[in-house]
Design a protein around this motif. Structure first.
Motif, short mmCIF file in Angstrom:
data_model
loop_
_atom_site.label_atom_id
_atom_site.label_comp_id
_atom_site.label_asym_id
_atom_site.label_seq_id
_atom_site.Cartn_x
_atom_site.Cartn_y
_atom_site.Cartn_z
N UNK A 69 0.80 -1.18 -0.15
CA UNK A 69 0.01 -0.10 -0.03
C UNK A 69 0.87 1.27 0.07
N UNK A 70 2.08 1.20 0.42
CA UNK A 70 2.92 2.34 0.28
C UNK A 70 3.86 2.20 -0.85
N UNK A 119 3.59 -1.33 4.64
CA UNK A 119 3.20 -0.22 5.53
C UNK A 119 4.31 0.46 6.24
N UNK A 120 4.06 1.13 7.18
CA UNK A 120 5.15 2.12 7.89
C UNK A 120 6.22 1.27 8.59
N UNK A 121 5.70 0.43 9.41
CA UNK A 121 6.68 -0.65 10.02
C UNK A 121 7.84 -1.33 8.99
N UNK A 128 16.05 1.09 8.42
CA UNK A 128 17.01 0.90 9.57
C UNK A 128 17.92 -0.07 9.34
N UNK A 129 17.08 -1.39 8.61
CA UNK A 129 18.27 -2.73 8.60
C UNK A 129 18.53 -2.85 7.26
#
Length: 160
Positions: A69-70, A119-121, A128-129
């Protein structure tokens, strides 16, 4: 068909337009649409494949139905722009499935990525990873697509 895209005739252009619209066409249907008999039509398509003008055939999927979705545009600036640093970054980034497109840019950022995530996560984990640990990366900036106004895969085939 001639060897260069600049030398495509009108029939070659019609073939390419039809294939960009629907690559699943049978040769018989393609030939009918471009007003050729099947054998010369197939010969033209095979010649364009052999020359590399037609690189591959794909199915276009609906990202939303797959839960992606993003659509995020990520600008990356590297610490240095040496050939070795650029190559190292490109090798790492091409391994990531969520990276849909990656461009070496002029201007403020060195690279522009288009990333598809659910999604955002998932975006946070990617940044970050995956991005942050790359030694060459100095700055990461993200912009979110709020709405897709236009998306196309067909290249313009204007006559020369």
């Amino acid at each position: 068909m001639k060897s260069s895209a600049n030398h495509l005739d009108a029939t070659d252009r019609r073939i390419l337009e039809e294939l960009q619209r629907d690559a699943s066409l049978s040769n018989v249907e393609l030939a009918r649409r471009v007003h050729l008999s099947p054998s010369p039509c197939l010969a033209r398509v095979r010649a364009m494949e052999a020359s590399g003008l037609i690189r591959q055939y794909v199915a276009l999927l609906d990202a939303g139905q797959l839960g992606l979705h993003l659509n995020v545009f990520v600008s990356i600036s590297l610490r240095q722009q040496s050939r070795k640093a650029l190559q190292a970054f490109e090798e790492r980034i091409t391994l990531r499935e969520e990276v849909m497109e990656c461009y070496l840019m002029s201007g403020d950022a060195d690279y522009l990525l288009r990333v598809a995530v659910p999604d955002m996560p998932a975006l946070e984990r990617f940044i970050l990873e995956q991005l942050s640990p790359i030694a060459q990366v100095e700055k990461i900036r993200s912009s979110f697509a709020l709405k897709q106004v236009r998306y196309k895969t067909a290249l313009p085939l204007a006559p020369t």
